[in-house]
Design an enzyme around this catalytic site. Structure first.
Site, PDB file in Angstrom:
ATOM      1  N   LYS A 207       0.842  -1.199   0.000  1.00 32.60           N
ATOM      2  CA  LYS A 207       0.000   0.000   0.000  1.00 32.60           C
ATOM      3  C   LYS A 207       0.880   1.252   0.000  1.00 32.60           C
ATOM      4  O   LYS A 207       0.694   2.154  -0.791  1.00 32.60           O
ATOM      5  CB  LYS A 207      -0.916  -0.043   1.221  1.00 32.60           C
ATOM      6  CG  LYS A 207      -1.867   1.108   1.310  1.00 32.60           C
ATOM      7  CD  LYS A 207      -2.843   0.916   2.456  1.00 32.60           C
ATOM      8  CE  LYS A 207      -3.631   2.188   2.701  1.00 32.60           C
ATOM      9  NZ  LYS A 207      -4.584   2.075   3.801  1.00 32.60           N
ATOM     10  N   GLU A 213      10.411  -4.599   4.732  1.00 25.14           N
ATOM     11  CA  GLU A 213      10.510  -6.007   4.330  1.00 25.14           C
ATOM     12  C   GLU A 213      10.237  -6.146   2.832  1.00 25.14           C
ATOM     13  O   GLU A 213      10.973  -6.818   2.099  1.00 25.14           O
ATOM     14  CB  GLU A 213       9.485  -6.864   5.093  1.00 25.14           C
ATOM     15  CG  GLU A 213       9.734  -6.994   6.583  1.00 25.14           C
ATOM     16  CD  GLU A 213       9.043  -5.914   7.400  1.00 25.14           C
ATOM     17  OE1 GLU A 213       8.718  -4.837   6.843  1.00 25.14           O
ATOM     18  OE2 GLU A 213       8.831  -6.152   8.601  1.00 25.14           O
ATOM     19  N   GLY A 269      -5.010  -2.081   4.814  1.00 27.87           N
ATOM     20  CA  GLY A 269      -4.219  -3.211   4.325  1.00 27.87           C
ATOM     21  C   GLY A 269      -4.891  -4.552   4.597  1.00 27.87           C
ATOM     22  O   GLY A 269      -4.988  -5.415   3.719  1.00 27.87           O
ATOM     23  N   ARG A 270      -5.387  -4.727   5.808  1.00 31.97           N
ATOM     24  CA  ARG A 270      -5.957  -6.032   6.178  1.00 31.97           C
ATOM     25  C   ARG A 270      -7.357  -6.242   5.610  1.00 31.97           C
ATOM     26  O   ARG A 270      -7.975  -7.279   5.819  1.00 31.97           O
ATOM     27  CB  ARG A 270      -5.937  -6.203   7.699  1.00 31.97           C
ATOM     28  CG  ARG A 270      -6.539  -5.051   8.472  1.00 31.97           C
ATOM     29  CD  ARG A 270      -6.199  -5.131   9.960  1.00 31.97           C
ATOM     30  NE  ARG A 270      -6.709  -3.994  10.719  1.00 31.97           N
ATOM     31  CZ  ARG A 270      -6.061  -2.857  10.877  1.00 31.97           C
ATOM     32  NH1 ARG A 270      -4.880  -2.680  10.311  1.00 31.97           N
ATOM     33  NH2 ARG A 270      -6.587  -1.884  11.607  1.00 31.97           N
ATOM     34  N   GLU A 355      -4.980  -6.888  14.569  1.00 31.96           N
ATOM     35  CA  GLU A 355      -4.487  -5.556  14.218  1.00 31.96           C
ATOM     36  C   GLU A 355      -5.657  -4.559  14.282  1.00 31.96           C
ATOM     37  O   GLU A 355      -5.460  -3.368  14.500  1.00 31.96           O
ATOM     38  CB  GLU A 355      -3.837  -5.562  12.819  1.00 31.96           C
ATOM     39  CG  GLU A 355      -2.852  -4.427  12.627  1.00 31.96           C
ATOM     40  CD  GLU A 355      -2.053  -4.515  11.334  1.00 31.96           C
ATOM     41  OE1 GLU A 355      -2.636  -4.313  10.267  1.00 31.96           O
ATOM     42  OE2 GLU A 355      -0.839  -4.770  11.390  1.00 31.96           O
ATOM     43  N   HIS A 386      -5.169 -33.513  17.102  1.00 27.65           N
ATOM     44  CA  HIS A 386      -4.047 -34.343  17.568  1.00 27.65           C
ATOM     45  C   HIS A 386      -2.925 -33.480  18.108  1.00 27.65           C
ATOM     46  O   HIS A 386      -1.782 -33.914  18.194  1.00 27.65           O
ATOM     47  CB  HIS A 386      -3.571 -35.240  16.424  1.00 27.65           C
ATOM     48  CG  HIS A 386      -4.665 -36.135  15.947  1.00 27.65           C
ATOM     49  ND1 HIS A 386      -4.891 -37.383  16.483  1.00 27.65           N
ATOM     50  CD2 HIS A 386      -5.654 -35.926  15.037  1.00 27.65           C
ATOM     51  CE1 HIS A 386      -5.952 -37.921  15.895  1.00 27.65           C
ATOM     52  NE2 HIS A 386      -6.438 -37.055  15.017  1.00 27.65           N
ATOM     53  N   LYS A 506       9.074  -0.790  14.675  1.00 27.41           N
ATOM     54  CA  LYS A 506       9.674  -0.436  13.372  1.00 27.41           C
ATOM     55  C   LYS A 506      10.714   0.667  13.560  1.00 27.41           C
ATOM     56  O   LYS A 506      11.808   0.618  13.004  1.00 27.41           O
ATOM     57  CB  LYS A 506       8.603   0.103  12.417  1.00 27.41           C
ATOM     58  CG  LYS A 506       7.647  -0.912  11.837  1.00 27.41           C
ATOM     59  CD  LYS A 506       6.770  -0.213  10.792  1.00 27.41           C
ATOM     60  CE  LYS A 506       5.564  -1.040  10.424  1.00 27.41           C
ATOM     61  NZ  LYS A 506       4.627  -0.340   9.547  1.00 27.41           N
TER      62      LYS A 506
HETATM   63  O1  F6P Z   1       2.993  -3.156   9.847  1.00 22.57           O
HETATM   64  C1  F6P Z   1       1.631  -3.131   9.692  1.00 22.57           C
HETATM   65  C2  F6P Z   1       1.197  -2.804   8.297  1.00 22.57           C
HETATM   66  O2  F6P Z   1       1.106  -1.437   8.144  1.00 22.57           O
HETATM   67  C3  F6P Z   1      -0.115  -3.493   7.985  1.00 22.57           C
HETATM   68  O3  F6P Z   1      -1.195  -2.822   8.474  1.00 22.57           O
HETATM   69  C4  F6P Z   1      -0.048  -3.618   6.514  1.00 22.57           C
HETATM   70  O4  F6P Z   1      -0.968  -4.559   6.038  1.00 22.57           O
HETATM   71  C5  F6P Z   1       1.386  -4.042   6.333  1.00 22.57           C
HETATM   72  O5  F6P Z   1       2.093  -3.289   7.310  1.00 22.57           O
HETATM   73  C6  F6P Z   1       1.977  -3.831   4.981  1.00 22.57           C
HETATM   74  O6  F6P Z   1       1.924  -2.505   4.576  1.00 22.57           O
HETATM   75  P1  F6P Z   1       2.137  -2.100   3.071  1.00 22.57           P
HETATM   76  O7  F6P Z   1       1.051  -2.722   2.254  1.00 22.57           O
HETATM   77  O8  F6P Z   1       2.089  -0.619   3.054  1.00 22.57           O
HETATM   78  O9  F6P Z   1       3.485  -2.619   2.643  1.00 22.57           O
END
Ligand code: F6P
Length: 549
Positions: A207, A213, A269-270, A355, A386, A506
């Site tokens: 987003k 990452e 995002g979620r 979240e 199990h 972060k």
């Molecule tokens: O770290 C949380 C977050 O902001 C989530 O809410 C989001 O889904 C994820 O990181 C990834 O964010 P982006 O789509 O901006 O890379």
């Protein structure tokens, strides 16, 4: 806006009902009311929700509905669907429902109808998905795409990864799909180990397009493609597309914005798997099936918006979650899909629920006085049986469970489906009614073993059924939980749509990265434990001791 705190009469009323429930048992509730199973089962939009094994009575449901009304749930639902800026801490509307709105709907943000924008992107996604699926889109060396790798994390990973697994049966098996999320290089290395760069497409999904990452993985992927194409930078355009709200960052990364699929800051995002973030899903299952998934969500949206709260599946699910977490004190909840294709559904729900509702202050900044979102976890049945079901049945904590089942299997082999369903139904029965000591003793069990073999029962669960795991059914399940989460958030008076709690870690990591990488010994100003951990990792990185002790 209405805020319901612990001193509110509606909260008191539910609390008083909970008091009665704590003294009673599910067995008594069933014995007292032969119509109970029917009374506490609701169907809509292709979903069946049996909550008769929850501590629901007509009185409890009425009080929970009154609580929801006191908290202003009907108005809040309208405000969400209307596009009001209900995400007040970020001043944004919350419009995942617009992602599946029919073409002729009108939903305005700042005076602009966003529905045509949604459909424009869906059409561009469909055209692109068809090009990939038909082999018309070619890699830099002229080969059709055989592998699609989604790079993203959180909502830009969990929804697409879950949906791919869930809908694999319906997917094009000629294309391999992989999902890279973790900044641990292992994730990327393993994902591409057996892939050929000349027929691999990366979808960089973010987003913000700034998430460390995702950008780290995307840079490594670009190097991987460039290494294979002899450094030919034009290869990037044939092997990378982006999904983002941030066109300038996409361009800065080197992806042509003509190969970018956009979405909007009013999609959390979620809550984004029906947006362009679902591009990998659409490539896998095709545009028509993707639209079926959206149609399933839309059917639940309409139900949530129009059904009376007492017959409204997401609202009831959310209210019972509040009841279990806040009134009965159950701090965790398990989601147990009895369908192997739904194996990533609990992981997806962890972000959606925790979240969203892992919050401790209300919209006005005051503390919430009751527990809020429970810890959500789970694994598919029958595997979990199990593993951790021992604790569900005889542990000292009570874990409300959601059992999710499909009436018709996608693979019909002999007895498999009957055994699977029998187990799901049996687990809910065992949790609710247990096995009293007298029944154990009556079987001739030696007295010293009776306590060990007794099941206390009285452990609440719901059962959610769909016909078959189709794209449409998945869309209904996703929307059910999305709106349940919303319902919970409204009752607790919290903002389910921000995530400030992920920020501090972060920021601290950004400070520690240069401390780990510095060629000279940095001056460390953390606490003693953090300083020592940094020194240990530095020592190992510089070829010193790798013995962690
Ligand atoms: O770290 C949380 C977050 O902001 C989530 O809410 C989001 O889904 C994820 O990181 C990834 O964010 P982006 O789509 O901006 O890379």
């Amino acid at each position: 806006m209405a805020m319901v705190n612990k001193t509110h009469a509606a909260w008191h009323a539910v609390d008083a009902a909970a008091e009665g429930i704590r003294r009673g048992s599910l067995a008594e509730l069933f014995a007292r009311d032969p119509g109970r199973a029917e009374r506490f089962t609701t169907s809509a939009a292709g979903l069946l929700f049996d909550y008769s094994k929850q501590f629901a009575t007509t009185d409890v449901v009425e009080r929970l509905v009154a609580l929801a009304e006191a908290a202003g749930l009907p108005d809040r639902i309208e405000a969400m669907f209307r596009g009001d800026r209900i995400n007040t801490t970020e001043q944004r509307p919350v419009l995942h429902v617009a992602l599946r709105a029919p073409r002729d709907a009108v939903i305005e943000v700042d005076g602009r109808n966003v529905v045509p924008d949604v459909h424009d992107v869906l059409e561009r996604m469909a055209a692109f998905a068809r090009e990939i699926r038909s082999g018309t889109w070619r890699g830099a060396s002229g080969k059709p795409i055989r592998a699609v790798v989604n790079i993203g994390i959180g909502g830009s990973d969990l929804g697409p990864a879950m949906a791919y697994e869930a809908l694999r049966f319906h997917a094009d098996r000629g294309i391999e799909f992989r999902f890279v999320s973790n900044v641990d290089g292992t994730d990327f290395a393993e994902a591409v180990l057996d892939l050929d760069p000349s027929d691999t497409l990366f979808i960089v999904s973010s987003k913000t397009f700034t998430t460390i990452e995702t950008m780290t993985n995307a840079r490594t992927a670009r190097e991987w493609i460039l290494a294979a194409s002899g450094g030919d930078a034009t290869a990037v355009a044939r092997h990378f597309v982006a999904v983002s709200t941030n066109a300038s960052e996409v361009a800065r990364f080197g992806i042509d914005t003509g190969n970018m699929f956009g979405f909007w800051d009013w999609v959390g995002g979620r809550y984004s798997m029906g947006s362009a973030i679902g591009l990998s899903t659409m490539i896998a299952i095709g545009p028509e099936a993707f639209h079926d998934m959206l149609a399933g969500s839309r059917a639940v949206d309409e139900h949530f918006r129009t059904a009376p709260l007492a017959a409204n599946i997401p609202a009831l699910h959310g209210l019972l979650t509040v009841f279990n977490a806040s009134l009965l004190g159950h701090a965790t909840a398990a989601v147990l899909p009895y369908d192997q294709y739904l194996r990533r559904f609990p992981a997806y729900l962890q972000q959606l629920t925790m979240e969203s509702n892992g919050k401790r202050v209300r919209l006005d900044g005051s503390p919430v006085e009751s527990p809020t979102g429970p810890v959500v976890w789970g694994e598919p049945g029958t595997n979990g049986q199990h593993s951790f079901y021992q604790l569900l049945h005889q542990g000292t904590v009570v874990v409300p469970c959601d059992f999710i089942g499909c009436l018709r299997p996608l693979h019909e082999f002999g007895q498999h489906h009957a055994i699977l369903m029998a187990n799901m139904i049996a687990q809910a029965e065992a949790l609710a009614f247990g096995k009293p000591a007298a029944a154990v003793a009556a079987e001739g069990v030696s007295p010293e073993l009776v306590p060990h073999r007794t099941f206390p029962g009285n452990r609440p669960s719901s059962t959610i059924l769909v016909d078959q795991l189709t794209p449409r059914a998945l869309g209904t399940l996703v929307a059910l939980y999305e709106h349940s989460v919303f319902t919970q958030g409204v009752v607790w008076g919290i903002n389910s749509f921000d995530q400030w709690g992920v920020e501090l870690g972060k920021v601290l990591a950004q400070r520690i990265i240069p401390e780990l990488e510095s060629p000279t010994e940095p001056v460390l100003g953390h606490d003693a434990s953090t300083n020592a951990l940094i020194r240990r990792v530095r020592r190992a990185r510089s070829g010193g001791s790798t013995d962690p002790s």
